[in-house]
Write a protein that holds these residues in place. Sequence first.
Motif, PDB file in Angstrom:
ATOM      1  N   ALA A 102      26.106  46.928  41.928  1.00  0.00           N
ATOM      2  CA  ALA A 102      27.174  47.394  41.119  1.00  0.00           C
ATOM      3  C   ALA A 102      28.066  46.093  40.568  1.00  0.00           C
ATOM      4  N   LEU A 103      26.979  44.743  40.879  1.00  0.00           N
ATOM      5  CA  LEU A 103      27.841  43.846  40.025  1.00  0.00           C
ATOM      6  C   LEU A 103      26.442  43.460  38.717  1.00  0.00           C
ATOM      7  N   LEU A 104      24.993  44.073  39.171  1.00  0.00           N
ATOM      8  CA  LEU A 104      23.911  44.397  37.918  1.00  0.00           C
ATOM      9  C   LEU A 104      24.660  45.483  36.822  1.00  0.00           C
ATOM     10  N   LEU A 105      24.936  46.420  37.121  1.00  0.00           N
ATOM     11  CA  LEU A 105      25.103  48.101  36.855  1.00  0.00           C
ATOM     12  C   LEU A 105      26.307  47.269  35.454  1.00  0.00           C
ATOM     13  N   LYS A 106      27.226  46.750  36.388  1.00  0.00           N
ATOM     14  CA  LYS A 106      28.197  46.312  35.750  1.00  0.00           C
ATOM     15  C   LYS A 106      27.075  45.806  33.939  1.00  0.00           C
ATOM     16  N   ALA A 107      26.953  44.078  34.518  1.00  0.00           N
ATOM     17  CA  ALA A 107      26.336  43.906  33.907  1.00  0.00           C
ATOM     18  C   ALA A 107      25.285  44.552  32.593  1.00  0.00           C
ATOM     19  N   GLN A 108      24.283  45.202  33.537  1.00  0.00           N
ATOM     20  CA  GLN A 108      23.616  46.307  32.182  1.00  0.00           C
ATOM     21  C   GLN A 108      24.600  46.560  31.449  1.00  0.00           C
ATOM     22  N   ASP A 109      25.519  47.063  32.014  1.00  0.00           N
ATOM     23  CA  ASP A 109      26.407  48.467  30.843  1.00  0.00           C
ATOM     24  C   ASP A 109      26.822  47.479  29.820  1.00  0.00           C
ATOM     25  N   GLU A 110      27.165  45.590  30.257  1.00  0.00           N
ATOM     26  CA  GLU A 110      27.787  44.830  29.266  1.00  0.00           C
ATOM     27  C   GLU A 110      26.526  44.408  28.735  1.00  0.00           C
ATOM     28  N   GLY A 111      25.390  45.166  28.660  1.00  0.00           N
ATOM     29  CA  GLY A 111      24.213  43.980  27.920  1.00  0.00           C
ATOM     30  C   GLY A 111      24.256  42.836  28.322  1.00  0.00           C
ATOM     31  N   ARG A 112      24.232  42.403  29.203  1.00  0.00           N
ATOM     32  CA  ARG A 112      24.532  40.579  29.612  1.00  0.00           C
ATOM     33  C   ARG A 112      23.541  40.445  30.782  1.00  0.00           C
ATOM     34  N   ALA A 113      22.811  39.541  31.255  1.00  0.00           N
ATOM     35  CA  ALA A 113      22.226  38.900  32.130  1.00  0.00           C
ATOM     36  C   ALA A 113      23.570  38.289  33.102  1.00  0.00           C
ATOM     37  N   LEU A 114      23.205  37.867  34.510  1.00  0.00           N
ATOM     38  CA  LEU A 114      23.997  37.337  35.290  1.00  0.00           C
ATOM     39  C   LEU A 114      24.428  35.927  34.668  1.00  0.00           C
ATOM     40  N   SER A 115      25.352  35.680  34.405  1.00  0.00           N
ATOM     41  CA  SER A 115      25.678  34.008  34.937  1.00  0.00           C
ATOM     42  C   SER A 115      25.752  33.165  35.782  1.00  0.00           C
ATOM     43  N   GLY A 116      25.182  32.271  35.650  1.00  0.00           N
ATOM     44  CA  GLY A 116      25.109  30.701  36.327  1.00  0.00           C
ATOM     45  C   GLY A 116      25.799  31.419  37.904  1.00  0.00           C
ATOM     46  N   ALA A 133      31.679  34.759  49.114  1.00  0.00           N
ATOM     47  CA  ALA A 133      30.448  34.657  48.184  1.00  0.00           C
ATOM     48  C   ALA A 133      30.838  36.477  47.745  1.00  0.00           C
ATOM     49  N   ALA A 134      30.934  37.439  48.879  1.00  0.00           N
ATOM     50  CA  ALA A 134      31.056  38.624  48.602  1.00  0.00           C
ATOM     51  C   ALA A 134      31.954  38.751  48.206  1.00  0.00           C
ATOM     52  N   THR A 135      33.646  38.161  48.623  1.00  0.00           N
ATOM     53  CA  THR A 135      34.475  38.334  48.240  1.00  0.00           C
ATOM     54  C   THR A 135      35.000  38.352  47.202  1.00  0.00           C
ATOM     55  N   ALA A 136      33.889  37.399  46.244  1.00  0.00           N
ATOM     56  CA  ALA A 136      34.032  37.019  45.180  1.00  0.00           C
ATOM     57  C   ALA A 136      33.654  37.614  44.098  1.00  0.00           C
ATOM     58  N   LEU A 137      32.601  38.358  44.371  1.00  0.00           N
ATOM     59  CA  LEU A 137      31.958  39.108  43.888  1.00  0.00           C
ATOM     60  C   LEU A 137      32.769  40.573  43.896  1.00  0.00           C
ATOM     61  N   TRP A 138      33.096  40.885  44.784  1.00  0.00           N
ATOM     62  CA  TRP A 138      34.025  42.392  45.206  1.00  0.00           C
ATOM     63  C   TRP A 138      35.127  42.201  43.693  1.00  0.00           C
ATOM     64  N   THR A 139      35.940  41.532  43.292  1.00  0.00           N
ATOM     65  CA  THR A 139      36.636  41.538  42.413  1.00  0.00           C
ATOM     66  C   THR A 139      35.969  41.091  41.610  1.00  0.00           C
ATOM     67  N   VAL A 140      34.920  40.766  40.865  1.00  0.00           N
ATOM     68  CA  VAL A 140      34.372  40.962  39.778  1.00  0.00           C
ATOM     69  C   VAL A 140      33.651  42.452  39.438  1.00  0.00           C
ATOM     70  N   ILE A 141      33.675  43.473  40.139  1.00  0.00           N
ATOM     71  CA  ILE A 141      32.708  44.938  40.233  1.00  0.00           C
ATOM     72  C   ILE A 141      34.441  45.526  40.103  1.00  0.00           C
ATOM     73  N   GLY A 142      35.409  44.942  40.451  1.00  0.00           N
ATOM     74  CA  GLY A 142      36.540  45.842  40.645  1.00  0.00           C
ATOM     75  C   GLY A 142      36.633  46.374  41.311  1.00  0.00           C
ATOM     76  N   GLY A 143      36.233  45.722  42.503  1.00  0.00           N
ATOM     77  CA  GLY A 143      37.302  46.312  43.957  1.00  0.00           C
ATOM     78  C   GLY A 143      36.446  47.817  44.245  1.00  0.00           C
ATOM     79  N   ALA A 144      37.389  48.184  45.132  1.00  0.00           N
ATOM     80  CA  ALA A 144      36.937  49.672  46.115  1.00  0.00           C
ATOM     81  C   ALA A 144      36.587  50.603  44.516  1.00  0.00           C
ATOM     82  N   GLU A 145      37.118  50.464  43.659  1.00  0.00           N
ATOM     83  CA  GLU A 145      36.891  51.397  42.593  1.00  0.00           C
ATOM     84  C   GLU A 145      36.048  50.746  42.195  1.00  0.00           C
ATOM     85  N   GLY A 146      35.505  50.023  41.878  1.00  0.00           N
ATOM     86  CA  GLY A 146      34.305  49.177  40.973  1.00  0.00           C
ATOM     87  C   GLY A 146      33.118  49.762  42.064  1.00  0.00           C
ATOM     88  N   LEU A 147      32.679  49.323  43.354  1.00  0.00           N
ATOM     89  CA  LEU A 147      32.202  49.855  43.983  1.00  0.00           C
ATOM     90  C   LEU A 147      31.850  51.737  44.422  1.00  0.00           C
TER      91      LEU A 147
END
Length: 287
Positions: A102-116, A133-147
């Motif tokens: 989900a994180l990688l798809l979000k980055a693809q949509d935004e035309g960017r690579a993952l940040s450091g 780390a999973a909880t932090a990225l869960w927030t980045v992807i938009g939680g349940a709705e994003g997944l």
Amino acid sequence: MHVPRTLAVSLLVCAVAGCAPTADAGPASAVRAPRQEPVVQEATVRPSMDSLLEDALASVALPGDTRFSVAVLGLDDGSRGGYADEEAYDTASIVKVDILLALLLKAQDEGRALSGQERSFAHAMITSSDNAAATALWTVIGGAEGLDAANARLGLTGTSAGTDGRWGLTRTTAADQLMLLEAVFGDARVVSAASQEYVRKVLGAIVEGQDWGVSAAGGDSALKNGWLPRSATGLWDINSIGRVRVDGRKYLIAVLSDGHETKEDGVALVERVARATAQAVTDGAGS
């Protein structure tokens, strides 16, 4: 010209009787034999992967309320099968692969690579199953709705994200987890080739002590495991998904299970199921 008496008599009889002209049949020995129908060779029917798994797994002893589900895909020939693979289970930490996609798809949509920072979180989340780390990225992807949105793009139909931030209680099926693995190890369709390569790399770098599970089925494994004691019952969810190589063939295998008295019991069952699955499908491929 003199015509022999016997032939003349035959011609006269034929003329009177109205004989129809016939083609020269040649000597009596050349008369055609009755037409023989071609013999049709019966094709060899190989058992389906589903039936192979049924035969291999139906006798697995399950204590108490323990249950399991498995799905498998042969990457070399596209054959696939499942055993109770539409039944739903808690993901526990195997959902971390889903979060990463989900994180990688979000980055693809935004035309960017993952940040450091995202790469650091992703590496820890997968290789050592870091929950923070999973909880932090869960927030980045938009939680349940994003997944859920990412899973719709990936074609998962039997998976629903955990609510109230409880990503480990996402519900899924072995069939869906196999589809998730296909997004990583199959043709690059929704997920880019570069993103696939990244996920494969981290799945191949699981820390020692967390590399059990489907790896018991063969070598050259890339995987993610999940384990979770349920507070309501005290019983364990134990899951393992990944790619293995068996007798030179590559397989994707997803094993989900729950109802175990201990983590060790669950790991032993998952590994037994993974080995039996690999043996069944490789035997079937060689039949």
